[in-house]
Design an enzyme around this catalytic site. Structure first.
Site, PDB file in Angstrom:
ATOM      1  N   GLN A  94       0.618  -1.080  -0.149  1.00 54.48           N
ATOM      2  CA  GLN A  94       0.023  -0.061   0.059  1.00 54.48           C
ATOM      3  C   GLN A  94       0.702   1.434   0.182  1.00 54.48           C
ATOM      4  O   GLN A  94       0.520   2.166  -0.509  1.00 54.48           O
ATOM      5  CB  GLN A  94      -0.983   0.034   1.203  1.00 54.48           C
ATOM      6  CG  GLN A  94      -0.178  -0.037   2.545  1.00 54.48           C
ATOM      7  CD  GLN A  94      -1.208   0.020   3.765  1.00 54.48           C
ATOM      8  OE1 GLN A  94      -2.444  -0.461   3.534  1.00 54.48           O
ATOM      9  NE2 GLN A  94      -0.898   0.459   4.802  1.00 54.48           N
ATOM     10  N   TYR A 134      20.880  -3.172  21.380  1.00 56.37           N
ATOM     11  CA  TYR A 134      22.024  -4.153  20.746  1.00 56.37           C
ATOM     12  C   TYR A 134      22.371  -3.510  19.654  1.00 56.37           C
ATOM     13  O   TYR A 134      21.516  -2.604  19.206  1.00 56.37           O
ATOM     14  CB  TYR A 134      21.102  -5.551  20.587  1.00 56.37           C
ATOM     15  CG  TYR A 134      19.896  -5.493  19.777  1.00 56.37           C
ATOM     16  CD1 TYR A 134      19.781  -5.405  18.615  1.00 56.37           C
ATOM     17  CD2 TYR A 134      18.524  -5.321  20.373  1.00 56.37           C
ATOM     18  CE1 TYR A 134      18.397  -5.470  17.687  1.00 56.37           C
ATOM     19  CE2 TYR A 134      17.353  -5.421  19.802  1.00 56.37           C
ATOM     20  CZ  TYR A 134      17.386  -5.347  18.275  1.00 56.37           C
ATOM     21  OH  TYR A 134      16.284  -5.337  17.711  1.00 56.37           O
ATOM     22  N   ARG A 184      15.806  -2.045  10.318  1.00 55.76           N
ATOM     23  CA  ARG A 184      14.840  -2.477   9.540  1.00 55.76           C
ATOM     24  C   ARG A 184      14.796  -2.231   7.880  1.00 55.76           C
ATOM     25  O   ARG A 184      14.785  -2.989   6.962  1.00 55.76           O
ATOM     26  CB  ARG A 184      13.441  -2.189  10.177  1.00 55.76           C
ATOM     27  CG  ARG A 184      13.296  -2.753  11.288  1.00 55.76           C
ATOM     28  CD  ARG A 184      11.479  -2.293  11.969  1.00 55.76           C
ATOM     29  NE  ARG A 184      11.348  -3.031  13.287  1.00 55.76           N
ATOM     30  CZ  ARG A 184      10.532  -3.920  13.388  1.00 55.76           C
ATOM     31  NH1 ARG A 184       9.551  -3.977  12.215  1.00 55.76           N
ATOM     32  NH2 ARG A 184      10.089  -4.490  14.343  1.00 55.76           N
TER      33      ARG A 184
END
Length: 406
Positions: free
Chosen positions: A37, A212, A107
């Site tokens: 989308q 991390y 990400r």
């Protein structure tokens, strides 16, 4: 095996949808069209862990080395600490054979790595799904830009607010955990030179803080869990002031090293933690679910993305065993039967892990909390990290083949 002309619509171009597109193309040999989308493939700029159970899948798909090159493998075991930084136990972020270890991933880097393995001509951006309809032959999908198309099957990798999920008759109510998290990344150059290149979790005063390394150790991810009812009275996420976060871990009761880390943060946002009860079904005919659409879970075991990656391998394995498009519904039923129990256990386990980190319920007894965290170290290895999604699916296929159909 189904024909190479078999057409699958993948709804969602996130980490789960892209991994599934790779797996279905390379293992089942089908044609996959990914519908996303957003106007571009991307993710919120924070971290995620590729755990050993998912690394095993990515290795077999031929993309693990590429992901390792842009990620960060820690120097060794992570640690669980009390509020003042005293060691509770270490965390063994590896499988029993020590073949696969946690990889900290930014990400956007993970999305880019996966997207690079998908034919760009098969990705359609700016397509927001509005309806899914099963026909006598195939499934019609319709988008808010007016596009309609018919496919042999549809996979819903469209997240917690899945539209495809409604097409399989599942309407779970979101369950708020009572916690929100502050998230973001820190430039590693802002930290002390001797900052440990491992995961660290501080636990105390009904809250916790994890960090991390990512991106070849150039960045550090952070996640801070805080009790709050804010998400119940408005948006579920939004930008936040770093001062809000710092105030939650201020004072003499918290490790000065943690406060030093928080002092290096330049930007953060908050996100309400919701999940839902395990679904009673993932598939209906030639429509099935994958990832958060099927099993939204809290992030406390770091398994949300990793379970979507396991789903991808299992789905591809079952679809590869289908002999024609007429067998796709059965392939999807088998996939559902194998994956539902695994993910339900981890959905509940993620809730339990959050209660441990934040000393809730029975874990208000810190001796019990710490003992359970220590025991959980070896459990994670055997029950979570050693899991072989392809092997489990192949074993299930053999059982299904031996079972006569009534």
């Amino acid at each position: 095996m189904v024909s190479q002309a078999t057409r699958i619509a993948m709804i969602g171009g996130g980490m789960g949808g892209l991994t599934a597109a790779i797996a279905l193309t390379r293992i089942a040999g089908v044609q996959v069209t990914v519908f996303e989308q957003a106007s571009r493939l991307g993710e919120v700029g924070a971290g995620v862990t590729v755990a050993p159970n998912a690394a095993r899948v990515l290795d077999r798909l031929g993309v693990l080395e590429k992901i390792r090159r842009v990620g960060a493998v820690p120097d060794g075991h992570g640690v669980y600490l009390d509020a003042m930084g005293n060691l509770v136990t270490d965390a063994a972020w590896e499988d029993s054979g020590r073949q696969y270890r946690n990889i900290g991933m930014y990400r956007p880097d993970l999305i880019d790595a996966l997207a690079g393995e998908v034919d760009p001509d098969t990705v359609r951006l700016g397509h927001r799904l509005t309806s899914v309809e099963t026909l006598d032959s195939g499934v019609r999908v319709e988008f808010d830009n007016g596009v309609q198309e018919v496919f042999d099957a549809v996979v819903g990798a469209d997240g917690i607010h899945s539209v495809v999920r409604k097409a399989v008759g599942q309407h779970p109510e979101p369950v708020y955990s009572g916690y929100l998290v502050y998230r973001g990344v820190v430039d590693a150059s802002r930290l002390p030179d001797d900052w440990p290149m491992i995961s660290q979790v501080w636990m105390g005063n009904s809250r916790h803080f994890m960090c991390y390394p990512l991106q070849q150790r150039k960045l550090f991810n952070f996640v801070a869990g805080i009790p709050s009812d804010r998400p119940l009275h408005g948006p579920w996420s939004g930008p936040a002031e770093v001062s809000e976060l710092a105030a939650e871990f201020a004072g003499d009761g918290w490790d000065p090293r943690l406060q030093r880390f928080i002092g290096a943060i330049e930007k953060t946002f908050w996100w309400g933690l919701f999940d839902h009860e395990p679904l009673t079904n993932w598939s209906r005919g030639p429509i099935t679910l994958l990832g958060d659409a099927a099993h939204t879970m809290l992030p406390h075991q770091g398994q949300g993305v990793n379970q979507a990656i396991e789903d991808s391998m299992a789905l591809a394995t079952f679809l590869a065993a289908a002999e024609s498009t007429a067998d796709i519904p059965e392939a999807f039923r088998r996939y559902t039967a194998v994956r539902m129990q695994r993910t339900a256990i981890l959905q509940n386990g993620s809730r339990r892990a959050g209660a441990m980190f934040d000393a809730q319920y029975e874990f208000a007894n810190l001796e019990k909390r710490d003992a359970d965290i220590r025991v959980g170290r070896d459990f994670r290895r055997s029950a979570v990290f050693d899991y072989d999604a392809q092997k489990v699916a192949e074993q299930a296929l053999n059982r299904f083949r031996r079972t006569p159909v009534a």
